[in-house]
Design a protein around this motif. Structure first.
Motif, mmCIF file in Angstrom:
data_model
loop_
_atom_site.group_PDB
_atom_site.id
_atom_site.type_symbol
_atom_site.label_atom_id
_atom_site.label_comp_id
_atom_site.label_asym_id
_atom_site.label_seq_id
_atom_site.Cartn_x
_atom_site.Cartn_y
_atom_site.Cartn_z
ATOM 1 N N UNK A 1 5.199 7.777 -0.256
ATOM 2 C CA UNK A 1 5.396 6.836 1.162
ATOM 3 C C UNK A 1 4.227 6.547 1.897
ATOM 4 N N UNK A 2 2.951 6.900 1.249
ATOM 5 C CA UNK A 2 1.761 6.771 2.065
ATOM 6 C C UNK A 2 1.025 5.589 1.376
ATOM 7 N N UNK A 3 1.514 4.519 1.838
ATOM 8 C CA UNK A 3 1.059 3.132 1.198
ATOM 9 C C UNK A 3 -0.062 2.663 1.787
ATOM 10 N N UNK A 4 -0.902 1.963 0.715
ATOM 11 C CA UNK A 4 -2.023 1.159 1.281
ATOM 12 C C UNK A 4 -1.658 -0.382 0.956
ATOM 13 N N UNK A 5 -0.725 -0.660 0.658
ATOM 14 C CA UNK A 5 -0.156 -2.135 0.068
ATOM 15 C C UNK A 5 0.076 -2.725 1.551
ATOM 16 N N UNK A 6 -0.399 -3.806 1.621
ATOM 17 C CA UNK A 6 -0.111 -4.668 2.970
ATOM 18 C C UNK A 6 0.999 -5.878 2.837
ATOM 19 N N UNK A 7 0.690 -6.404 1.853
ATOM 20 C CA UNK A 7 1.657 -7.460 1.494
ATOM 21 C C UNK A 7 1.704 -8.010 -0.065
ATOM 22 N N UNK A 14 -8.223 -6.606 0.838
ATOM 23 C CA UNK A 14 -8.758 -7.181 -0.006
ATOM 24 C C UNK A 14 -7.438 -7.620 -0.900
ATOM 25 N N UNK A 15 -7.642 -8.785 -1.867
ATOM 26 C CA UNK A 15 -6.547 -9.397 -2.698
ATOM 27 C C UNK A 15 -6.753 -8.685 -4.039
ATOM 28 N N UNK A 16 -5.786 -8.241 -4.840
ATOM 29 C CA UNK A 16 -5.853 -7.761 -6.156
ATOM 30 C C UNK A 16 -4.693 -8.597 -6.912
ATOM 31 N N UNK A 17 -5.254 -9.327 -8.009
ATOM 32 C CA UNK A 17 -4.279 -10.253 -8.812
ATOM 33 C C UNK A 17 -3.387 -9.276 -9.618
ATOM 34 N N UNK A 72 -10.965 -0.451 1.723
ATOM 35 C CA UNK A 72 -11.585 0.610 1.336
ATOM 36 C C UNK A 72 -10.677 1.419 0.047
ATOM 37 N N UNK A 73 -9.593 0.818 -0.127
ATOM 38 C CA UNK A 73 -8.961 1.345 -1.481
ATOM 39 C C UNK A 73 -8.937 0.388 -2.515
ATOM 40 N N UNK A 74 -9.563 -0.625 -2.566
ATOM 41 C CA UNK A 74 -9.600 -1.822 -3.504
ATOM 42 C C UNK A 74 -9.722 -1.222 -4.811
ATOM 43 N N UNK A 83 -9.470 1.779 -6.106
ATOM 44 C CA UNK A 83 -8.600 2.917 -6.479
ATOM 45 C C UNK A 83 -7.311 1.969 -6.946
ATOM 46 N N UNK A 84 -6.843 1.250 -6.054
ATOM 47 C CA UNK A 84 -5.922 0.550 -6.306
ATOM 48 C C UNK A 84 -5.702 -0.504 -7.352
ATOM 49 N N UNK A 85 -6.832 -1.373 -7.685
ATOM 50 C CA UNK A 85 -6.916 -1.953 -8.885
ATOM 51 C C UNK A 85 -6.726 -1.222 -10.227
ATOM 52 N N UNK A 86 -7.255 -0.056 -10.024
ATOM 53 C CA UNK A 86 -7.163 0.828 -11.331
ATOM 54 C C UNK A 86 -5.581 1.378 -11.374
ATOM 55 N N UNK A 87 -5.041 1.691 -10.139
ATOM 56 C CA UNK A 87 -3.563 2.047 -10.197
ATOM 57 C C UNK A 87 -2.577 0.786 -10.592
ATOM 58 N N UNK A 88 -2.774 -0.519 -10.215
ATOM 59 C CA UNK A 88 -2.245 -1.541 -10.695
ATOM 60 C C UNK A 88 -2.220 -1.831 -12.213
ATOM 61 N N UNK A 89 -3.414 -1.666 -12.445
ATOM 62 C CA UNK A 89 -3.819 -1.848 -13.873
ATOM 63 C C UNK A 89 -2.967 -0.698 -14.840
#
Length: 164
Positions: free
Chosen positions: A149-155, A61-64, A92-94, A96-102
Protein backbone atom coordinates in the motif's frame (compact mmCIF):
# COMPACT_ATOMS: atom_id res chain seq x y z
CA UNK A 1 -45.27 76.91 4.95
CA UNK A 2 -47.56 75.86 2.21
CA UNK A 3 -48.14 72.27 1.09
CA UNK A 4 -46.53 72.93 -2.28
CA UNK A 5 -43.35 74.15 -0.60
CA UNK A 6 -42.98 70.99 1.54
CA UNK A 7 -43.94 68.62 -1.29
CA UNK A 8 -41.15 69.85 -3.60
CA UNK A 9 -38.25 69.01 -1.24
CA UNK A 10 -39.74 65.56 -0.45
CA UNK A 11 -40.11 64.79 -4.14
CA UNK A 12 -36.54 66.02 -4.74
CA UNK A 13 -35.21 63.70 -1.99
CA UNK A 14 -37.03 60.74 -3.51
CA UNK A 15 -35.57 61.45 -6.94
CA UNK A 16 -32.09 61.87 -5.42
CA UNK A 17 -32.44 58.60 -3.47
CA UNK A 18 -33.62 56.79 -6.61
CA UNK A 19 -30.72 58.23 -8.59
CA UNK A 20 -28.19 57.11 -5.95
CA UNK A 21 -29.68 53.59 -5.94
CA UNK A 22 -29.47 53.37 -9.73
CA UNK A 23 -25.84 54.55 -9.75
CA UNK A 24 -24.80 52.01 -7.10
CA UNK A 25 -26.65 49.19 -8.87
CA UNK A 26 -25.02 49.96 -12.21
CA UNK A 27 -21.59 50.37 -10.59
CA UNK A 28 -22.01 47.10 -8.67
CA UNK A 29 -22.94 45.23 -11.81
CA UNK A 30 -20.08 46.72 -13.84
CA UNK A 31 -17.40 46.29 -11.16
CA UNK A 32 -16.74 42.57 -11.77
CA UNK A 33 -16.32 43.28 -15.47
CA UNK A 34 -13.67 45.91 -14.79
CA UNK A 35 -11.85 44.45 -11.77
CA UNK A 36 -10.50 40.92 -11.21
CA UNK A 37 -12.31 40.28 -7.91
CA UNK A 38 -10.73 36.86 -7.12
CA UNK A 39 -7.26 38.40 -7.53
CA UNK A 40 -8.10 40.97 -4.87
CA UNK A 41 -8.70 38.20 -2.34
CA UNK A 42 -5.82 35.94 -3.41
CA UNK A 43 -3.04 35.21 -0.92
CA UNK A 44 -0.19 36.09 -3.27
CA UNK A 45 -0.31 39.42 -5.05
CA UNK A 46 1.14 39.78 -8.54
CA UNK A 47 0.99 36.09 -9.46
CA UNK A 48 3.99 35.07 -7.36
CA UNK A 49 4.22 31.41 -6.42
CA UNK A 50 4.31 30.61 -2.76
CA UNK A 51 7.72 29.09 -1.99
CA UNK A 52 6.22 26.67 0.52
CA UNK A 53 3.78 25.37 -2.12
CA UNK A 54 6.59 24.92 -4.64
CA UNK A 55 8.59 22.85 -2.16
CA UNK A 56 5.56 20.82 -1.08
CA UNK A 57 4.61 19.77 -4.62
CA UNK A 58 6.56 16.61 -5.43
CA UNK A 59 8.39 16.40 -8.73
CA UNK A 60 7.14 13.68 -11.03
CA UNK A 61 8.43 11.65 -13.94
CA UNK A 62 6.63 9.70 -16.64
CA UNK A 63 7.43 6.07 -17.38
CA UNK A 64 6.16 4.62 -20.66
CA UNK A 65 4.36 1.30 -20.18
CA UNK A 66 3.33 0.28 -23.66
CA UNK A 67 0.25 -0.75 -25.55
CA UNK A 68 -2.68 -2.87 -24.40
CA UNK A 69 -5.40 -4.12 -26.76
CA UNK A 70 -8.51 -5.86 -25.46
CA UNK A 71 -11.87 -6.94 -26.85
CA UNK A 72 -14.80 -5.30 -25.11
CA UNK A 73 -17.74 -7.25 -23.70
CA UNK A 74 -20.29 -6.42 -26.41
CA UNK A 75 -23.01 -8.86 -27.48
CA UNK A 76 -23.84 -7.67 -30.98
CA UNK A 77 -20.51 -6.50 -32.37
CA UNK A 78 -16.84 -7.14 -31.89
CA UNK A 79 -15.38 -3.97 -30.41
CA UNK A 80 -11.95 -3.40 -28.99
CA UNK A 81 -10.09 -0.88 -26.87
CA UNK A 82 -6.49 0.01 -27.67
CA UNK A 83 -4.52 1.94 -25.08
CA UNK A 84 -1.00 3.30 -25.02
CA UNK A 85 -0.22 3.77 -21.34
CA UNK A 86 2.30 5.84 -19.37
CA UNK A 87 2.63 5.97 -15.59
CA UNK A 88 3.37 9.14 -13.57
CA UNK A 89 5.65 8.47 -10.59
CA UNK A 90 7.60 10.40 -7.96
CA UNK A 91 10.79 11.66 -9.63
CA UNK A 92 13.12 10.31 -6.93
CA UNK A 93 11.71 6.79 -7.49
CA UNK A 94 11.85 6.91 -11.31
CA UNK A 95 14.78 4.52 -11.77
CA UNK A 96 13.46 2.05 -9.20
CA UNK A 97 9.96 2.08 -10.69
CA UNK A 98 11.19 1.80 -14.27
CA UNK A 99 12.93 -1.42 -13.26
CA UNK A 100 9.86 -2.64 -11.35
CA UNK A 101 7.52 -1.93 -14.28
CA UNK A 102 9.88 -3.75 -16.65
CA UNK A 103 10.20 -6.70 -14.25
CA UNK A 104 6.43 -7.01 -13.68
CA UNK A 105 5.30 -5.98 -17.17
CA UNK A 106 3.63 -9.32 -18.00
CA UNK A 107 1.74 -9.31 -14.70
CA UNK A 108 0.69 -5.67 -15.12
CA UNK A 109 -0.47 -6.26 -18.69
CA UNK A 110 -2.41 -9.33 -17.62
CA UNK A 111 -4.16 -7.34 -14.85
CA UNK A 112 -5.05 -4.62 -17.39
CA UNK A 113 -6.44 -7.08 -19.91
CA UNK A 114 -8.38 -9.02 -17.28
CA UNK A 115 -9.91 -5.84 -15.92
CA UNK A 116 -10.73 -4.23 -19.26
CA UNK A 117 -12.14 -7.39 -20.89
CA UNK A 118 -15.27 -7.06 -18.74
CA UNK A 119 -15.97 -3.50 -19.85
CA UNK A 120 -18.63 -2.54 -22.36
CA UNK A 121 -18.52 0.26 -24.91
CA UNK A 122 -20.60 2.40 -22.57
CA UNK A 123 -18.13 1.80 -19.70
CA UNK A 124 -15.14 3.13 -21.66
CA UNK A 125 -16.79 5.94 -23.65
CA UNK A 126 -16.76 9.65 -22.86
CA UNK A 127 -14.58 11.64 -20.51
CA UNK A 128 -16.14 10.02 -17.44
CA UNK A 129 -15.37 6.55 -18.80
CA UNK A 130 -11.77 7.50 -19.62
CA UNK A 131 -11.22 8.96 -16.13
CA UNK A 132 -12.73 5.89 -14.50
CA UNK A 133 -10.49 3.56 -16.53
CA UNK A 134 -7.44 5.63 -15.53
CA UNK A 135 -8.30 5.35 -11.82
CA UNK A 136 -9.06 1.65 -12.07
CA UNK A 137 -5.82 0.88 -13.92
CA UNK A 138 -3.88 2.88 -11.34
CA UNK A 139 -5.42 0.66 -8.66
CA UNK A 140 -4.43 -2.49 -10.61
CA UNK A 141 -0.85 -1.26 -11.05
CA UNK A 142 -0.62 -0.49 -7.33
CA UNK A 143 -1.90 -4.00 -6.48
CA UNK A 144 1.01 -5.52 -8.41
CA UNK A 145 3.80 -3.05 -7.62
CA UNK A 146 2.83 -2.08 -4.06
CA UNK A 147 0.93 -4.86 -2.31
CA UNK A 148 1.81 -3.19 1.03
CA UNK A 149 0.00 0.00 0.00
CA UNK A 150 2.97 2.44 0.05
CA UNK A 151 2.57 3.54 -3.55
CA UNK A 152 4.77 6.05 -5.37
CA UNK A 153 2.52 6.00 -8.43
CA UNK A 154 0.66 9.26 -9.06
CA UNK A 155 -1.44 8.62 -12.16
CA UNK A 156 -2.00 6.53 -15.24
CA UNK A 157 -1.97 8.53 -18.47
CA UNK A 158 -3.17 7.52 -21.90
CA UNK A 159 -0.99 8.52 -24.82
CA UNK A 160 -3.51 6.81 -27.07
CA UNK A 161 -7.11 5.75 -26.40
CA UNK A 162 -8.93 4.13 -29.29
CA UNK A 163 -12.31 2.40 -29.11
CA UNK A 164 -13.36 0.69 -32.31
Amino acid sequence: MSEAATAAPKKGRKVLLLLVCVVFTVAGAALPMLVNIPALFAKNKGGEKDKADAKAAPKTATIPFGEVVVNLAEDRMTRYLRLKIAVVVDAEKEKELTEAVTKHKASLKSKCIGHLAGKTLKDVSGSVGVSRVQRELLDRFEEVLYPDGNSHLRAVLFEEYVVQ
